[in-house]
Design a protein around this motif. Structure first.
Motif: not given
Ligand SMILES: [Zn+2]
Ligand SMILES: [Zn+2]
Ligand SMILES: [Zn+2]
Length: 744
Positions: A503-508, A574-595
């Motif tokens: 789906d073009g997203r980052v899996w993990g 800045l990052v909280r703004n990016m997250l809130a407005h979905r600017v320059n973000t990509i969705d991920t289901s990465s387990c590495g990022r959870l750790f």
């Protein structure tokens, strides 16, 4: 007397392991006539004599083969007798298109060790001593058949004494292709005693080895280790050690019987071991790590570096600029390693194929490969099924590629992170070499779906061949299936940092129902937005903020958390703004990022300096005894860790000890895996689970997940021969592509 003649064709690892002299001596002992030779397909022998003796001969060939040989196939055919009297070793034959298994490099054998440590022996102190049972192979072979002119020893003419050994079937060096002595063979550029003197004095010495250069220094000399880190621009990634012998290893590590076995095997890999606190080894060798990678000497040169030396271990790290391939030639070393090394110990036996040291870890009595290189490569993996000739290009990080032919897959040595031109060149050179050695002409090219991987771009540039894109986590699971010889459908749990999804997203954090022909993604970790591309991988507080926003809402403030203390306000905002407005973000289901997120939340680390660092530290601190876990959600196909994050934050704020939180978090991931598998079993009636992906290098997670699944009656398969990390996915790509070709 009735005479018969038989032709015997043997395939497997039968060249460069003393097979012909073995056959020759056996035939002579039994009074049989005929010949033996190396062909590009293996070993061919014809033997003539009484039929009952011929039967015994064949049984002995099977049963008494030399220690390093591995017979994959032995075919016997009756042919007319010729009335021959003698048994001889004949010239090698090359046959077009044939497949022979080339031997990996083999560590110095005990007999050779005695030779170069015995003052009365003519090889006393000789750094290039070898025999048919040991020595360089893959790294010096230019082509097959494996004969001296096809190796980098071609330029050294054997002296009379060496030639006599080479020609004498009763000698251990009979047809030992790299046979050499101080009179006629390769030499070091300086006395090894001089290298010892400099290492003892704290110098960083570049040493030309078997598969490339090492940078060496005294690991008990803190200043030297720190200086090496500075020069390599490598702040935290662990350095490997080489220890004089097992006693030396046990002085600074806990060594189990399995570890001892792995350390002393002819492959001599780096073995990851628990370190002792009081060892005197500089903490800068492996900062923040409770394990250390150790290997034993595997060439005479290495042994001689320790003979009579005041140190019992050396840092031995790859001789390269941070992310480039290991340096192999003298000229390249004098150029590229000049800023890193104080002194050079060179030699003049050329390295044709570079190969880094392999890395293994033992678990449940089995040696498990984390980096597959020297000593393992190019040993073929038997797939137990016929496959088409395919090139699988692997992934981006820890790249290896795979060639398949017949019933075998040959995985390349560790190429490295495909992020620069030098690594791509290494990939291409190794590919050309392995295609030549194994006579593979691929009819299809398999590759990852990520369009920007250099390995994908390489695959897409190959002219005229069919291209087969393979999803990253499907490849992980297929590689686990292939090395375990599984057919049919399995439940696949692939946990890692990053893999391109369909789906073009980052899996993990992926739960698949898969076979070689395809997969269904049946569950995955709930998507969170990653802010800022690569920075979101280097800075653990970015996924942590994403999990916090997802759990508590975008405006939440936790001044007690380390993020608020350790991360300056403006990037955090800045990052909280990016997250809130979905600017320059990509969705991920990465387990590495959870750790990473959990490591950040408990204040362990906000920034990593090498891949997986935060997860490794989280594993290190996780307490052993804790048995409870956090809650998690399972809604449709989504595994939701928000309930766990909520509890973790509450416990951090209440001052709970980090080792307990880390431990409960590990238990939670293991529970989630077990629960998802349990549901899939009900829906699919599948009992077999394959665990793969870099996250399963975490031994605490692996052990707890295995325990959970086994307790529920699952049959669980994990990796041993190939790495669970992205170094293993080329094998999965190859078997998937082979299946797709079979179906079309
Ligand atoms: Zn030997
Ligand atoms: Zn000689
Ligand atoms: Zn992966």
């Amino acid at each position: 007397m009735e005479l018969a003649r038989r032709q015997i064709r043997i395939r497997g690892v039968v060249q460069g392991v003393g097979f012909r002299p073995f056959v020759h001596n056996l035939a002579r002992r039994m009074g049989l006539a005929g010949y033996v030779l190396n062909s590009s397909a293996g070993v061919v022998a014809e033997v003539e004599g009484p039929p009952d003796l011929l039967d015994r001969f064949v049984a002995c060939v099977r049963g008494e083969a030399p220690p390093l040989a591995r017979i994959e196939e032995l075919l016997v055919a009756e042919i007319p007798p010729l009335g021959e009297r003698d048994f001889t070793i004949r010239e090698s034959q090359a046959q077009a298109g044939e497949f022979v298994l080339v031997s990996p490099d083999v560590a110095t054998c005990p007999d050779c060790y005695r030779d170069f440590t015995d003052p009365a022996n003519r090889r006393y102190g000789y750094a290039f001593t070898n025999c048919t049972n040991c020595g360089p192979r893959y790294t010096i072979i230019r082509d097959i058949p494996y004969d001296r002119p096809n190796t980098t020893m071609a330029g050294f003419r054997m002296c009379a004494a060496c030639q006599a050994e080479y020609d004498d079937p009763a000698n251990r060096r009979f047809h030992a292709q790299p046979n050499a002595c101080p009179e006629c063979g390769p030499q070091t550029s300086a006395p090894i005693a001089e290298a010892q003197r400099r290492l003892s004095a704290g110098a960083i010495v570049a040493i030309r080895g078997l598969g490339g250069f090492h940078l060496a220094c005294d690991p008990r000399n803190h200043a030297a280790v720190r200086l090496l880190r500075e020069r390599k621009r490598r702040s935290d990634k662990p350095f490997a050690l080489m220890a004089r012998d097992l006693d030396a290893v046990e002085a600074f590590c806990a060594v189990s019987d399995d570890d001892r076995h792995a350390l002393t095997s002819p492959r001599r890999p780096i073995v990851i071991l628990p370190r002792r606190g009081d060892s005197g080894i500089s903490p800068a060798v492996a900062p923040g790590n409770d394990t250390i990678g150790v290997m034993l000497p595997y060439t005479p040169l290495h042994h001689l570096l320790f003979t009579g030396a005041p140190y019992d271990a050396l840092v031995m790290t790859s001789g390269n600029q941070s992310e480039e391939p290991i340096v192999t030639s003298n000229d390249e070393a004098l150029d590229r390693l000049r800023p890193l090394a104080d002194w050079f110990l060179l030699h003049n036996r050329e390295i044709y194929m570079r190969a880094d040291d392999s890395v293994v870890r033992t678990f449940e009595g089995v040696e498990r490969v984390l980096r597959r290189s020297r000593g393992f490569v190019p040993q073929a993996i038997d797939l137990g099924m016929e496959v088409a000739e395919i090139l699988a290009c692997g992934g981006e990080l820890k790249n290896t590629f795979c060639l398949s032919k017949g019933r075998y897959a040959v995985l390349s040595q560790h190429i490295g992170d495909m992020e620069n031109y030098e690594t791509l060149v290494f990939f291409e050179e190794t590919l050309a070499n392995l295609k030549k050695l194994f006579r593979v002409e691929p009819r299809a090219v398999a590759h990852d779906l990520h369009p920007l991987y250099l390995s994908t771009q390489f695959a897409l540039r190959v002219p005229d061949l069919e291209k087969i894109g393979v999803q990253h986590h499907h490849a992980h699971i297929a590689s686990c299936m292939a090395e375990n010889g599984l057919r049919g459908k399995v439940i696949g749990v692939a946990l890692d940092g990053t893999g391109y999804g369909t789906d073009g997203r980052v899996w993990g954090g992926e739960f698949l129902v898969a076979d070689y022909g395809g997969f269904e993604r049946r569950a995955h970790l709930r998507y969170i937005p990653l802010a800022g591309g690569d920075a979101a991988v280097r800075q653990t507080w970015r996924p942590a903020l994403a999990y916090l926003a997802d759990t508590f809402g975008p405006a939440v403030e936790f001044p007690e958390l380390a993020i608020w203390r350790d991360v300056p306000e403006s990037p955090r905002k800045l990052v909280r703004n990016m997250l809130a407005h979905r600017v320059n973000t990509i969705d991920t289901s990465s387990c590495g990022r959870l750790f990473d997120a959990v490591a950040s939340l408990i204040g362990l680390r906000q920034q990593i300096n090498f891949e997986g660092q935060a997860a490794i530290e989280l594993e290190n601190i996780a307490a052993e005894q804790v048995v409870d876990a956090y809650p998690f959600g399972l809604d449709g196909d989504t595994v939701d860790f928000r309930p766990a994050i909520e509890r973790i934050v509450a416990e951090v704020r209440a001052g709970a000890p980090a080792p307990e939180i880390a431990s409960r978090f590990h238990n939670t991931v293991a529970d989630a895996v077990t629960e998802v598998c349990r549901r899939l079993r009900v829906e699919e009636n599948l009992d077999r689970v394959c665990l793969s992906g870099g996250t399963f290098q975490n031994m605490k997670l692996l052990a707890r997940t295995l325990a959970g699944l086994r307790q529920k009656g699952f049959e669980v398969f994990i990796h041993a021969q190939v790495p669970p990390n992205d170094g293993g996915i080329a094998l999965g790509q190859a078997v998937i592509a082979a299946e797709l070709l079979r179906r079309t």
